[in-house]
Write a protein that holds these residues in place. Structure first.
Motif, short mmCIF file in Angstrom:
data_model
loop_
_atom_site.label_atom_id
_atom_site.label_comp_id
_atom_site.label_asym_id
_atom_site.label_seq_id
_atom_site.Cartn_x
_atom_site.Cartn_y
_atom_site.Cartn_z
N VAL A 187 0.87 -1.18 0.00
CA VAL A 187 0.00 0.00 0.00
C VAL A 187 0.91 1.22 0.00
O VAL A 187 1.59 1.50 0.99
N ALA A 188 0.97 1.91 -1.14
CA ALA A 188 1.92 3.00 -1.33
C ALA A 188 1.22 4.35 -1.29
O ALA A 188 0.31 4.62 -2.06
N ASP A 189 1.66 5.19 -0.37
CA ASP A 189 1.15 6.55 -0.25
C ASP A 189 1.97 7.44 -1.17
O ASP A 189 3.18 7.62 -0.98
N MET A 190 1.33 8.00 -2.18
CA MET A 190 2.00 8.91 -3.11
C MET A 190 1.31 10.26 -3.11
O MET A 190 1.21 10.94 -4.13
N SER A 191 0.79 10.65 -1.95
CA SER A 191 0.09 11.94 -1.83
C SER A 191 1.08 13.10 -1.89
O SER A 191 2.30 12.91 -1.93
N ALA A 192 0.54 14.31 -1.88
CA ALA A 192 1.36 15.49 -2.14
C ALA A 192 2.47 15.70 -1.12
O ALA A 192 3.51 16.26 -1.43
N SER A 193 2.28 15.23 0.11
CA SER A 193 3.32 15.44 1.12
C SER A 193 4.58 14.65 0.81
O SER A 193 5.65 14.94 1.36
N LEU A 194 4.48 13.65 -0.08
CA LEU A 194 5.67 12.89 -0.47
C LEU A 194 6.35 13.43 -1.71
O LEU A 194 7.41 12.96 -2.10
N ASP A 226 1.76 23.54 3.50
CA ASP A 226 1.14 22.22 3.60
C ASP A 226 0.64 21.86 2.22
O ASP A 226 -0.37 22.40 1.75
N PRO A 227 1.33 20.94 1.51
CA PRO A 227 0.94 20.65 0.13
C PRO A 227 -0.42 19.99 0.01
O PRO A 227 -1.01 20.00 -1.07
N GLU A 228 -0.94 19.40 1.09
CA GLU A 228 -2.23 18.71 1.01
C GLU A 228 -3.41 19.62 1.31
O GLU A 228 -4.56 19.21 1.15
#
Length: 317
Positions: free
Chosen positions: A101-108, A247-249
């Motif tokens: 399960v890979a988190d590729m949201s904006a904070s990464l 905060d990119p998200e």
């Protein structure tokens, strides 16, 4: 286990993750595969005694109890005969199904050292695919960038593993202001229930701990590994005067003066959050690995795998 100190032309350390963007994507993926193979080969000795000790359903040999062993595996018959506590080992399942399960949201999509955090997500996935590959094993992935969740079905074979890593590297970046949905991706993996296997959750674990409940549910059924991706600026503010914090998200920004007091308070808050994350991962039953953008990530993974092998073989990590 120390990493190499060699440097590439231009002063970039040899252990730094390859660049996985633009016209350097293809070369970066080839370099990543070669580096993972070169430095991780040989870690898997026996049936899933690398990343996955893999207690299966078939009984194996009994051995003396070691502190930290699961008491549910006690062999009471042997214990009674020998008057010494013994546990019953189990033979690992021959075929392992691994889900990432890979988190590729904006904070990464952020990094101030040698790479972005999302690059380490790709690197960690490549290493997991290598360490669990072969023997009829399968690997699949759920990738969340906040705008949607992509499911890559679990299949076996090197071409599939290569394609999975490529798809992850090519995941579009979410627009600024889009919140990630890591908890939703974990929930999608939990339902419908699957046969026991390995679940690997990769994220920076920033923000609310709303992922804890689905992660605990996964840990109750599967062998669970949590890989936390950290950048130095996640835990420490530099002494650079006025800075803009973003905060990119959410898209929110704030200009502040990085005074000694602010840096101290920021560091304390970051440390408290990381401790809360570590406690949540322990409650979920997850093995916890930290990879940093300013550290030799393969050396860190090797230390983690070797420690797990020692623990599950009855040695001292």
């Amino acid at each position: 286990m120390a990493g190499t100190s060699s440097k590439e032309p231009g002063g970039r350390p040899g252990w730094a993750p390859p660049i996985l963007r633009g016209d350097r994507m293809e070369a970066g993926l080839r370099t990543l595969e070669l580096e993972v193979r070169r430095r991780l080969d040989g870690l898997l000795q026996g049936n899933h005694l690398g990343l996955v000790p893999g207690p299966g359903s078939e009984p194996g040999e009994a051995r003396p109890y070691q502190p930290g062993d699961d008491v549910r595996r006690m062999d009471w018959a042997v214990t009674a005969r020998t008057t010494t506590p013994h546990i019953r080992e189990t033979v690992a399942d021959r075929e392992l199904e691994t889900w990432v399960v890979a988190d590729m949201s904006a904070s990464l999509d952020f990094g101030t050292a040698l790479c972005e955090k999302r690059d380490l997500v790709v690197c960690a996935t490549a290493a997991v695919a290598h360490l669990t590959g072969g023997g009829g094993n399968r690997i699949g992935a759920l990738v969340s960038n906040g705008e949607g969740i992509t499911r890559l079905p679990a299949r076996g074979g090197l071409p599939h593993a290569r394609g999975l890593v490529r798809r992850l590297a090519e995941t579009p970046r979410a627009a600024e202001g889009v919140r990630g949905d890591f908890a939703g991706a974990l929930e999608q993996l939990r339902r419908p229930p699957r046969r026991r296997g390995l679940a690997v959750a990769i994220s920076d674990f920033l923000g609310p701990l709303d992922w804890e409940r689905p992660l605990r549910a996964l840990g109750g059924r599967h062998e669970l590994i949590a890989i936390e991706i950290v950048d130095p600026r996640d835990v420490d503010l530099p002494d650079v005067g006025t800075v803009v914090l973003a905060d990119p998200e959410t898209g929110r920004q704030r200009e502040v003066h990085a005074s000694a007091l602010l840096r101290k308070e920021f560091g304390a808050a970051a440390n408290a959050h990381r401790q809360a994350v570590a406690a949540s991962l322990r409650r979920a039953g997850a093995a916890h690995l930290v990879l940093r953008t300013d550290s030799d990530w393969i050396a860190d993974m090797v230390r983690f795998v070797v420690a797990r092998k020692r623990r599950w073989s009855g040695g001292v990590a």
